[in-house]
Enzyme design. Structure first.
Site, PDB file in Angstrom:
ATOM      1  N   HIS A  20      -0.420   3.890  -3.990  1.00 35.49           N
ATOM      2  CA  HIS A  20      -1.829   3.877  -4.386  1.00 35.49           C
ATOM      3  C   HIS A  20      -2.706   3.483  -3.193  1.00 35.49           C
ATOM      4  O   HIS A  20      -2.216   3.369  -2.062  1.00 35.49           O
ATOM      5  CB  HIS A  20      -2.042   2.976  -5.597  1.00 35.49           C
ATOM      6  CG  HIS A  20      -1.614   1.537  -5.404  1.00 35.49           C
ATOM      7  ND1 HIS A  20      -2.201   0.707  -4.483  1.00 35.49           N
ATOM      8  CD2 HIS A  20      -0.648   0.794  -6.019  1.00 35.49           C
ATOM      9  CE1 HIS A  20      -1.647  -0.490  -4.541  1.00 35.49           C
ATOM     10  NE2 HIS A  20      -0.677  -0.461  -5.452  1.00 35.49           N
ATOM     11  N   HIS A  23      -1.546   0.547  -0.847  1.00 35.39           N
ATOM     12  CA  HIS A  23      -0.528   0.919   0.151  1.00 35.39           C
ATOM     13  C   HIS A  23      -1.149   1.775   1.250  1.00 35.39           C
ATOM     14  O   HIS A  23      -0.798   1.661   2.424  1.00 35.39           O
ATOM     15  CB  HIS A  23       0.598   1.723  -0.498  1.00 35.39           C
ATOM     16  CG  HIS A  23       1.204   1.069  -1.698  1.00 35.39           C
ATOM     17  ND1 HIS A  23       1.180   1.651  -2.937  1.00 35.39           N
ATOM     18  CD2 HIS A  23       1.827  -0.117  -1.842  1.00 35.39           C
ATOM     19  CE1 HIS A  23       1.781   0.848  -3.804  1.00 35.39           C
ATOM     20  NE2 HIS A  23       2.176  -0.233  -3.166  1.00 35.39           N
ATOM     21  N   CYS A 129      11.431 -13.393 -10.684  1.00 29.27           N
ATOM     22  CA  CYS A 129      10.390 -12.417 -11.043  1.00 29.27           C
ATOM     23  C   CYS A 129      10.803 -11.065 -10.487  1.00 29.27           C
ATOM     24  O   CYS A 129      10.940 -10.904  -9.267  1.00 29.27           O
ATOM     25  CB  CYS A 129       9.028 -12.828 -10.477  1.00 29.27           C
ATOM     26  SG  CYS A 129       7.813 -11.493 -10.644  1.00 29.27           S
ATOM     27  N   CYS A 132       8.233  -9.405  -8.052  1.00 30.55           N
ATOM     28  CA  CYS A 132       8.290  -9.912  -6.669  1.00 30.55           C
ATOM     29  C   CYS A 132       9.660  -9.667  -6.057  1.00 30.55           C
ATOM     30  O   CYS A 132       9.823  -9.796  -4.855  1.00 30.55           O
ATOM     31  CB  CYS A 132       8.054 -11.420  -6.613  1.00 30.55           C
ATOM     32  SG  CYS A 132       6.439 -11.980  -7.151  1.00 30.55           S
ATOM     33  N   CYS A 146       4.178 -15.127 -13.716  1.00 28.71           N
ATOM     34  CA  CYS A 146       3.990 -14.941 -12.281  1.00 28.71           C
ATOM     35  C   CYS A 146       2.535 -14.496 -12.085  1.00 28.71           C
ATOM     36  O   CYS A 146       2.114 -13.495 -12.661  1.00 28.71           O
ATOM     37  CB  CYS A 146       4.943 -13.873 -11.747  1.00 28.71           C
ATOM     38  SG  CYS A 146       4.403 -13.196 -10.164  1.00 28.71           S
ATOM     39  N   HIS A 149       2.100 -10.771 -10.900  1.00 20.96           N
ATOM     40  CA  HIS A 149       2.466  -9.631 -11.743  1.00 20.96           C
ATOM     41  C   HIS A 149       2.080  -9.804 -13.206  1.00 20.96           C
ATOM     42  O   HIS A 149       2.222  -8.871 -13.989  1.00 20.96           O
ATOM     43  CB  HIS A 149       3.963  -9.323 -11.595  1.00 20.96           C
ATOM     44  CG  HIS A 149       4.295  -8.858 -10.213  1.00 20.96           C
ATOM     45  ND1 HIS A 149       4.696  -9.725  -9.219  1.00 20.96           N
ATOM     46  CD2 HIS A 149       4.211  -7.638  -9.650  1.00 20.96           C
ATOM     47  CE1 HIS A 149       4.868  -9.045  -8.103  1.00 20.96           C
ATOM     48  NE2 HIS A 149       4.579  -7.782  -8.325  1.00 20.96           N
ATOM     49  N   LYS A 305      -6.185  -7.463  -7.786  1.00 19.51           N
ATOM     50  CA  LYS A 305      -5.365  -6.703  -6.850  1.00 19.51           C
ATOM     51  C   LYS A 305      -4.967  -5.382  -7.489  1.00 19.51           C
ATOM     52  O   LYS A 305      -4.487  -5.347  -8.624  1.00 19.51           O
ATOM     53  CB  LYS A 305      -4.101  -7.490  -6.506  1.00 19.51           C
ATOM     54  CG  LYS A 305      -3.215  -6.741  -5.529  1.00 19.51           C
ATOM     55  CD  LYS A 305      -1.817  -7.330  -5.425  1.00 19.51           C
ATOM     56  CE  LYS A 305      -0.966  -6.492  -4.489  1.00 19.51           C
ATOM     57  NZ  LYS A 305       0.463  -6.675  -4.672  1.00 19.51           N
ATOM     58  N   LYS A 308       0.315  -1.320  -9.620  1.00 21.15           N
ATOM     59  CA  LYS A 308       0.854  -0.508 -10.698  1.00 21.15           C
ATOM     60  C   LYS A 308       1.078  -1.369 -11.939  1.00 21.15           C
ATOM     61  O   LYS A 308       0.766  -0.966 -13.054  1.00 21.15           O
ATOM     62  CB  LYS A 308       2.176   0.102 -10.223  1.00 21.15           C
ATOM     63  CG  LYS A 308       2.995   0.691 -11.332  1.00 21.15           C
ATOM     64  CD  LYS A 308       3.317   2.125 -11.113  1.00 21.15           C
ATOM     65  CE  LYS A 308       4.347   2.565 -12.118  1.00 21.15           C
ATOM     66  NZ  LYS A 308       4.023   3.683 -12.913  1.00 21.15           N
TER      67      LYS A 308
HETATM   68  N1  MSP Z   1       9.046  -3.525  -0.505  1.00 21.95           N
HETATM   69  C1  MSP Z   1       8.241  -4.649  -0.210  1.00 21.95           C
HETATM   70  C2  MSP Z   1       8.119  -4.831   1.291  1.00 21.95           C
HETATM   71  C3  MSP Z   1       9.391  -4.994   2.041  1.00 21.95           C
HETATM   72  S1  MSP Z   1       9.120  -5.062   3.741  1.00 21.95           S
HETATM   73  C4  MSP Z   1      10.530  -5.584   4.370  1.00 21.95           C
HETATM   74  C5  MSP Z   1       6.864  -4.469  -0.817  1.00 21.95           C
HETATM   75  N2  MSP Z   1       6.512  -3.236  -1.141  1.00 21.95           N
HETATM   76  S2  MSP Z   1       5.144  -2.835  -1.835  1.00 21.95           S
HETATM   77  O1  MSP Z   1       5.231  -1.425  -2.030  1.00 21.95           O
HETATM   78  O2  MSP Z   1       4.893  -3.632  -2.991  1.00 21.95           O
HETATM   79  O3  MSP Z   1       4.002  -3.185  -0.833  1.00 21.95           O
HETATM   80  C6  MSP Z   1       3.956  -2.608   0.444  1.00 21.95           C
HETATM   81  C7  MSP Z   1       2.711  -3.022   1.153  1.00 21.95           C
HETATM   82  O4  MSP Z   1       1.567  -2.578   0.430  1.00 21.95           O
HETATM   83  C8  MSP Z   1       2.569  -4.542   1.287  1.00 21.95           C
HETATM   84  O5  MSP Z   1       2.053  -4.879   2.573  1.00 21.95           O
HETATM   85  C9  MSP Z   1       1.551  -4.879   0.250  1.00 21.95           C
HETATM   86  O6  MSP Z   1       0.816  -6.034   0.577  1.00 21.95           O
HETATM   87  C10 MSP Z   1       0.673  -3.644   0.292  1.00 21.95           C
HETATM   88  N3  MSP Z   1      -0.099  -3.541  -0.919  1.00 21.95           N
HETATM   89  C11 MSP Z   1       0.304  -3.279  -2.183  1.00 21.95           C
HETATM   90  N4  MSP Z   1      -0.768  -3.351  -3.008  1.00 21.95           N
HETATM   91  C12 MSP Z   1      -1.868  -3.675  -2.301  1.00 21.95           C
HETATM   92  C13 MSP Z   1      -3.229  -3.808  -2.578  1.00 21.95           C
HETATM   93  N5  MSP Z   1      -3.731  -3.678  -3.775  1.00 21.95           N
HETATM   94  N6  MSP Z   1      -4.041  -4.041  -1.512  1.00 21.95           N
HETATM   95  C14 MSP Z   1      -3.602  -4.097  -0.231  1.00 21.95           C
HETATM   96  N7  MSP Z   1      -2.329  -3.969   0.051  1.00 21.95           N
HETATM   97  C15 MSP Z   1      -1.442  -3.854  -0.977  1.00 21.95           C
HETATM   98  O7  MSP Z   1       6.136  -5.452  -0.943  1.00 21.95           O
END
Ligand code: MSP
Length: 522
Positions: A20, A23, A129, A132, A146, A149, A305, A308
Site C-alpha cells: 500500500h 510501503h 503478536c 508484529c 497490541c 495491530h 497508521k 492492512k
Molecule cells: N517484514 C518486515 C520487515 C523485515 S526487514 C528485515 C516488515 N514488513 S512490512 O511489510 O510490514 O513493512 C515494510 C516497511 O513498510 C517498514 O519499513 C514499515 O515501516 C513500512 N510501512 C508499512 N506501513 C507503513 C505506513 N503506513 N507508513 C509508512 N511506512 C509503513 O515490517
C-alpha cells in the site's frame, strides 16, 4: 565526483498482501537516495525484497485456501509490478523463500552465533503478536491488545532456542551512544537507549527467543542441525541484508564489497529489530553493524497508521493511474517530512499536483519552450556571463532571500546546488526538492522581471539572453530532478538539449512537447 560505495536497503516487505502507500513511501525514499548516489558516482547497490516466512503468511495463505509458496508468489509478482510502475531502481530483489539466494546466508549466520556460544535452548512462555511477528509483554498492551495491530496477542509456551542478546548490551550501548551506529533522526537513538535496563541494572538487554518449533509454524528456514526448529522469522528476515550480497555462498564478492550498509531505511515500527537485535546478531557473527539507520514516520490515513490490519489502506495504483509516476514520486519526496507522520488525502494530493506540477514546473517548461520555438526557432545561443541579473526581490522564496542583482547561473551555483547536495547527503530529500522549487520560483520571477515576450519586439538579443538563462535553469532542474522524478527529468532533457558552441557558449536546442508534462486536474 566521489568514488565511494553506497549500499542501501529497504526492509523486506511481508508477502501477505499487496503493497500500500505506506510501503510505497519506504520504497520511493530509498530509491531517491539510491539514484542520487549513483548520480554522484558512488558505486551503489540498492536492495529490496520480500519477507515470506512465518505465522502471518501461513495464516493469510490458509484464508485464501492456497499453500504458502503459491500465496507468496502471487503477492511478490504484484509487488514487483508495482515497483516497476514506481520506477524503483533496485539492483536485487531478495526473497526469503529462495533456497539458493537466501537460505545459505541465513543458516551461516545461525552457525556463527552458535560458534560464538550465543545460542542456548530454553522454554518460552508469554505473549506473541502475529501482526508484529514478535513476543510482546503485558506492559506493552493497550486494553489487552497490541497497539500497532489492535489485536489481542496469543499466549504461547514452547521450547525455543534463545540468543544471548544480554551479552552484547554494553557494546550495543556504546555503538549507539558514540554514533558509530547512527540513527536518523537522532531522537530515535534516545528512544532505543531507553530500552536498556531492568532488574536494577541500567545497561541490560534480555535474551530473546530466535526459533520456533517446526510444528507451530511449518513454514520457514530449518535451524542447522535441528530440523525440529525453524529460525524465528525476524532472524531469518534480517539476514536478508547480507544473504542478498552472497554471505554464506561461494560467490560473496558483493558481500565483501558492500557490507556494511551505508544506510538501511525503515519505518519507526520496526526500529527495535534493526537497532537492537540486528547489530547484536552481527556482532555475534563478528561482522560490522550498518553505519546508519534512517527511520521514517508513518503514512496515516484517517489519523491512523495506514495498514492492512486496520483496513484503511490507500492503493498506490490509484494515484499512479490517475496522476502518473512522476506526480506520486513528487508527492512522496517533497510534500512530506521523512521523519514525521503525515496524513495522505486525495484532496491534498490534487491541490499540490495542480499548484506545483501543473502550474509550477509544468507551466514554466511549457511557456519557456513555446517562447524558444516562436522567437528563436528552437535554438537559443548564449553563455553564463551574458545572462542579466534578477531585478526583483524574491519574497516568496523565503530561503533564498534577496536575489536582486544576482544572475540565475550565480544563484544556481552558489545557492541552489550546494543546498540540494547538502540535503541529499543528509537524506533530507524534501529539502533537496525545496531547493529545486525555489529555483523554479526564481525563474518565474526572472521571466516576470524581463518579460521576454515583450522584450523580443524591442531588443531581440536581450530577449535571447534572458531566455538562455531560463533554459540554463531548466537544464539544471532536469539534472536535480533525476533522482526524484527520473521520468519527468528525462522528458525535460529531451525537450531541452545542449550543444556546445564554438565561441565557448552553449546552444539550447528545444522542442515543444505535444502534450503538457502535467495536465491540470479539475
Ligand atoms: N517484514 C518486515 C520487515 C523485515 S526487514 C528485515 C516488515 N514488513 S512490512 O511489510 O510490514 O513493512 C515494510 C516497511 O513498510 C517498514 O519499513 C514499515 O515501516 C513500512 N510501512 C508499512 N506501513 C507503513 C505506513 N503506513 N507508513 C509508512 N511506512 C509503513 O515490517
Amino acid at each position: 565526483m566521489d568514488d565511494k560505495k553506497f549500499y542501501i536497503t529497504t526492509p523486506i516487505f511481508y508477502a501477505n498482501a499487496e503493497l500500500h502507500l505506506g510501503h510505497t513511501y519506504t520504497l520511493v525514499l530509498s530509491d531517491v537516495l539510491a539514484r542520487y548516489h549513483r548520480s554522484i558516482g558512488d558505486a551503489t547497490f540498492f536492495l529490496t525484497g520480500s519477507d515470506e516466512h512465518g505465522d502471518k503468511i501461513v495464516r493469510a495463505a490458509q484464508k485464501e485456501g492456497v499453500g504458502p509458496q503459491a500465496f507468496v508468489n502471487k503477492n511478490v509478482e504484484s509487488s514487483k509490478k508495482l515497483m516497476e510502475k514506481l520506477e524503483i531502481s533496485h539492483d536485487f530483489f531478495i526473497r526469503t523463500s529462495d533456497k539458493e539466494a537466501h537460505w545459505p546466508g541465513a543458516q551461516k549466520l545461525w552457525r556463527e552465533l552458535e560458534a560464538a556460544g550465543d545460542i542456548y535452548k530454553g522454554t518460552y512462555q508469554g505473549l506473541y503478536c502475529v501482526g508484529c511477528e514478535a513476543f510482546i509483554t503485558e506492559k506493552e498492551l493497550v486494553d489487552g491488545k497490541c497497539p500497532q495491530h489492535d489485536t489481542a496477542p496469543e499466549q504461547i509456551k514452547e521450547e525455543n532456542y534463545f540468543f544471548r542478546l544480554s551479552k552484547y548490551a554494553d557494546e550495543m550501548k556504546r555503538l549507539l551512544e558514540s554514533g558509530e551506529l547512527k540513527i536518523t533522526p537522532r531522537t530515535r537513538t534516545n528512544e532505543m537507549l531507553a530500552l536498556f535496563g531492568g532488574e536494577g541494572h541500567e545497561n541490560t538487554l534480555s535474551d530473546i527467543s530466535i526459533s520456533r518449533p517446526e510444528g507451530a509454524i511449518p513454514w520457514g528456514i530449518p535451524v542447522p542441525n535441528d530440523h525440529t526448529q525453524l529460525m524465528y522469522v525476524w532472524c531469518d528476515a534480517l539476514s536478508n541484508y547480507i544473504s542478498a550480497l552472497g554471505y554464506g555462498r561461494e560467490d560473496d564478492i558483493l558481500f565483501k564489497t558492500f557490507w556494511p550498509a551505508e544506510v538501511q531505511v525503515l519505518g519507526k515500527d520496526i526500529l527495535r529489530f534493526h537497532a537492537l537485535l540486528w547489530p547484536a546478531l552481527l556482532l555475534s557473527a563478528k561482522l560490522p553493524p550498518p553505519k546508519e539507520l534512517l527511520v521514517h514516520g508513518f503514512v496515516n490515513s484517517g489519523g491512523k497508521k495506514m495498514s492492512k490490519s486496520l483496513g484503511n489502506v490507500l492503493d498506490p495504483h490509484e494515484f499512479l493511474d490517475e496522476y502518473g509516476v512522476d506526480a506520486l514520486r513528487y508527492y512522496l519526496t517533497r510534500e512530506v517530512s521523512p521523519t514525521e507522520d503525515w496524513d495522505l488525502t486525495r484532496e491534498k494530493f490534487k491541490e499540490v499536483y495542480n499548484a506545483n506540477l501543473a502550474n509550477g514546473l509544468g507551466n514554466l517548461v511549457s511557456r519557456t519552450l513555446k517562447m524558444s520555438e516562436q522567437y528563436f526557432a528552437g535554438r537559443v545561443t548564449g553563455d553564463m556571463a551574458s545572462v542579466p541579473p534578477v531585478h526583483t526581490r524574491i519574497t516568496e522564496a523565503a530561503v533564498l532571500g534577496d536575489l536582486a542583482g544576482l544572475t540565475i547561473p550565480y544563484i544556481i551555483t552558489n545557492e541552489i546546488l550546494p543546498r540540494y547536495h547538502a540535503h541529499m547527503r543528509a537524506h533530507e530529500i524534501h529539502k533537496a526538492a525545496d531547493a529545486i522549487w525555489d529555483l523554479i520560483g526564481s525563474l518565474d520571477q526572472f521571466i516576470a522581471d524581463y518579460e521576454p515576450f515583450k522584450l523580443v519586439k524591442t531588443d531581440k538579443d536581450a530577449a535571447e539572453r534572458v531566455l538562455w538563462g531560463v533554459l540554463y535553469g531548466l537544464h539544471e532542474i532536469a539534472g536535480m530532478l533525476t533522482p526524484m522524478m527520473p521520468n519527468a527529468a528525462a522528458k525535460i532533457n529531451l525537450l531541452v538539449s545542449v550543444s556546445p558552441e564554438e565561441a565557448g557558449g552553449l546552444v539550447f536546442v528545444t522542442k515543444v512537447p505535444e502534450s503538457p508534462l502535467f495536465m491540470r486536474k479539475e
